[in-house]
Design a protein around this motif. Structure first.
Motif, short mmCIF file in Angstrom:
data_model
loop_
_atom_site.label_atom_id
_atom_site.label_comp_id
_atom_site.label_asym_id
_atom_site.label_seq_id
_atom_site.Cartn_x
_atom_site.Cartn_y
_atom_site.Cartn_z
N GLN A 166 1.13 -1.14 0.12
CA GLN A 166 0.21 -0.12 0.12
C GLN A 166 1.05 1.11 -0.04
N ARG A 167 2.12 1.06 0.40
CA ARG A 167 2.75 1.94 0.55
C ARG A 167 3.55 2.40 -0.21
N GLU A 168 3.98 1.65 -1.90
CA GLU A 168 4.84 1.93 -2.60
C GLU A 168 3.81 1.88 -3.67
N ILE A 169 2.77 1.34 -3.21
CA ILE A 169 1.42 1.99 -4.53
C ILE A 169 1.14 3.49 -3.84
N GLU A 170 0.87 4.43 -3.21
CA GLU A 170 0.88 5.46 -2.91
C GLU A 170 1.98 6.71 -3.46
N SER A 172 -1.69 -0.78 -9.48
CA SER A 172 -1.84 -2.47 -9.87
C SER A 172 -0.46 -3.35 -9.50
N LEU A 173 0.37 -2.38 -8.77
CA LEU A 173 1.94 -2.81 -7.90
C LEU A 173 0.73 -3.70 -7.12
N LYS A 174 1.60 -4.95 -7.44
CA LYS A 174 1.82 -6.23 -6.50
C LYS A 174 3.18 -7.06 -5.60
N ILE A 175 3.03 -7.50 -4.41
CA ILE A 175 4.14 -8.12 -3.71
C ILE A 175 3.88 -9.52 -3.75
N ASP A 176 5.08 -10.34 -4.15
CA ASP A 176 4.87 -11.80 -3.98
C ASP A 176 5.58 -12.23 -3.88
N PHE A 177 6.19 -14.27 -3.67
CA PHE A 177 6.72 -14.89 -3.68
C PHE A 177 6.67 -16.21 -4.63
N TYR A 214 9.15 -10.45 -4.28
CA TYR A 214 9.16 -9.21 -5.68
C TYR A 214 7.97 -8.53 -5.23
N ILE A 215 8.30 -7.11 -6.27
CA ILE A 215 7.15 -6.27 -6.34
C ILE A 215 7.02 -6.89 -8.40
N GLU A 216 5.98 -6.60 -8.39
CA GLU A 216 5.26 -6.74 -10.18
C GLU A 216 4.67 -5.48 -10.42
N VAL A 217 5.32 -5.39 -10.93
CA VAL A 217 5.06 -3.95 -11.74
C VAL A 217 4.64 -4.58 -13.64
N ARG A 218 3.58 -3.87 -14.02
CA ARG A 218 3.36 -4.75 -15.46
C ARG A 218 3.85 -2.88 -16.27
N ASN A 219 3.65 -3.69 -17.39
CA ASN A 219 4.93 -2.42 -18.56
C ASN A 219 4.28 -1.16 -18.68
N THR A 220 3.12 -1.44 -18.32
CA THR A 220 2.87 -0.12 -19.16
C THR A 220 2.94 0.66 -17.84
N HIS A 221 3.76 0.73 -16.38
CA HIS A 221 4.38 1.55 -15.67
C HIS A 221 5.15 0.95 -14.93
N LYS A 222 6.21 0.81 -16.33
CA LYS A 222 7.06 0.81 -16.02
C LYS A 222 8.22 2.15 -15.84
N ASP A 223 8.03 2.89 -16.45
CA ASP A 223 8.04 4.66 -16.01
C ASP A 223 7.83 5.22 -15.43
N THR A 256 12.61 -10.72 -15.82
CA THR A 256 11.27 -9.96 -17.19
C THR A 256 10.93 -10.87 -17.29
N LEU A 257 9.66 -11.16 -17.55
CA LEU A 257 8.31 -11.07 -18.06
C LEU A 257 7.39 -10.64 -19.46
N VAL A 258 6.66 -11.23 -20.02
CA VAL A 258 6.53 -11.23 -21.20
C VAL A 258 5.93 -9.56 -21.01
N SER A 259 4.54 -9.50 -19.79
CA SER A 259 3.96 -8.21 -20.19
C SER A 259 4.74 -7.27 -18.39
N ALA A 260 5.47 -8.20 -17.81
CA ALA A 260 5.28 -7.22 -16.60
C ALA A 260 7.09 -7.31 -16.35
N GLU A 261 7.41 -6.33 -15.27
CA GLU A 261 8.64 -6.66 -15.32
C GLU A 261 8.97 -6.90 -12.73
N ARG A 262 9.26 -7.64 -12.15
CA ARG A 262 9.99 -8.36 -11.32
C ARG A 262 10.67 -7.51 -10.39
#
Length: 314
Positions: free
Chosen positions: A162-166, A172-177, A184-193, A204-210
């Motif tokens: 929640q803190r990183e989203i803010e 769409s940011l999420k933290i998973d394992f 890792y923190i996963e960010v979709r490519n549309t928000h890489k910037d 690196t994934l097809v549609s996201a970066e971790r």
């Protein structure tokens, strides 16, 4: 043995068998035992209360042997604590009856040990130390911290997410394992910037970066090692508890012997009342005068056998 053994503890049963195999010849000592039985014949309420506590007492001799051999499990240490509490209650019940002390030495006061065990051990204890959750909260700060870290992992990650989203504006940011890459923190490519410069790319994934951050990396190290550290800490603290209990072995064993004597007296009192037995009169002479005598085993084995009306042995 089943006919006359009305004991409630393993110690009482063993001592009773030993008494039957090796009977006394000292009249004063025999009378001491008989007087204790006679006392309980007249104190039904007290006898009932003591019996209820006796049933909560485990085999203290066996527990002390396992303690000395460093093989006492947490569950068994819990049984010891329960036994000590029961003995304390018995001691308190007997306290107003000073005449008992003429026939039975006073029980050792082990309140300090009971308090120590209550302060260091949880109420419910596992059979095996490896199961964990043995040491009570508040005993060791590091153990409490590791447990908190282990139990509040989801809350910690949710708060971080929640803190990183803010901070980043990436909704769409999420933290998973996963077992390969860890946390890792996963960010979709549309928000890489929008990704902060101090985040480290992990996959690196097809549609996201971790990514991973220093905070998340530190958390990962702590959480993955927490279970092992908790086990090691609990083992060390449990051993320290057992070592402290060993200082009381002599006092506990003394109480075990006194409880055995008390258990026998209470049991024989119950037997005497239920079967109508009377206290014999003993002296140093060689004559045996039995009137209306009955053999406790024969009369149970042969219910129709008649009582011996009078027997005189010289």
């Amino acid at each position: 043995m089943d006919i006359i053994d009305k004991t409630s503890t393993p110690m009482g049963g063993r001592v009773l068998r030993r008494r039957l195999i090796l009977p006394l010849k000292n009249v004063n000592e025999i009378n001491r035992r008989l007087s204790l039985i006679e006392f309980f014949n007249k104190e039904d309420d007290l006898k009932f209360e003591i019996q209820s506590h006796l049933k909560s007492i485990s085999d203290l001799d066996r527990l002390m042997g396992k303690l000395a051999a460093e093989k006492l499990s947490p569950k068994e240490l819990g049984y010891l604590r329960q036994s000590l509490v029961a003995i304390k209650s018995i001691k308190e019940k007997l306290h107003p009856h000073h005449e008992v002390l003429a026939w039975l030495n006073p029980l050792n006061d082990l309140t300090d040990l009971i308090d120590f065990l209550n302060n260091h051990l949880n109420d419910e204890l596992p059979v095996h130390l490896s199961k964990g959750n043995v040491i009570r909260e508040g005993v060791d700060e590091e153990l409490d911290r590791l447990r908190s870290l282990q139990s509040s992992g989801k809350e910690f990650l949710d708060a971080m997410c929640q803190r990183e989203i803010e901070n980043t504006g990436i909704t769409s940011l999420k933290i998973d394992f996963n077992n390969v890459f860890g946390y890792y923190i996963e960010v979709r490519n549309t928000h890489k910037d929008k990704v902060p410069a101090d985040w480290i790319r992990k996959q690196t994934l097809v549609s996201a970066e971790r990514y991973i951050t220093e905070e998340l990396k530190e958390y990962e190290t702590q959480i993955l090692g927490a279970e092992e550290k908790i086990a090691a800490l609990e083992h060390r603290l449990y051993r320290a508890v057992c070592e402290n209990v060993m200082n009381y072995i002599d006092a506990i064993q003394e109480n075990a012997q006194l409880i055995a004597q008390l258990d026998i007296a209470v049991g024989l009192s119950e037997l005497a009342i239920s079967e109508g037995y009377t206290k014999p009169v003993l002296n140093e002479g060689y004559a045996i005068d039995l009137k209306e005598a009955r053999h406790p085993i024969i009369e149970k084995a042969l219910p129709l056998a008649k009582s011996i009306s009078r027997m005189i042995f010289t």
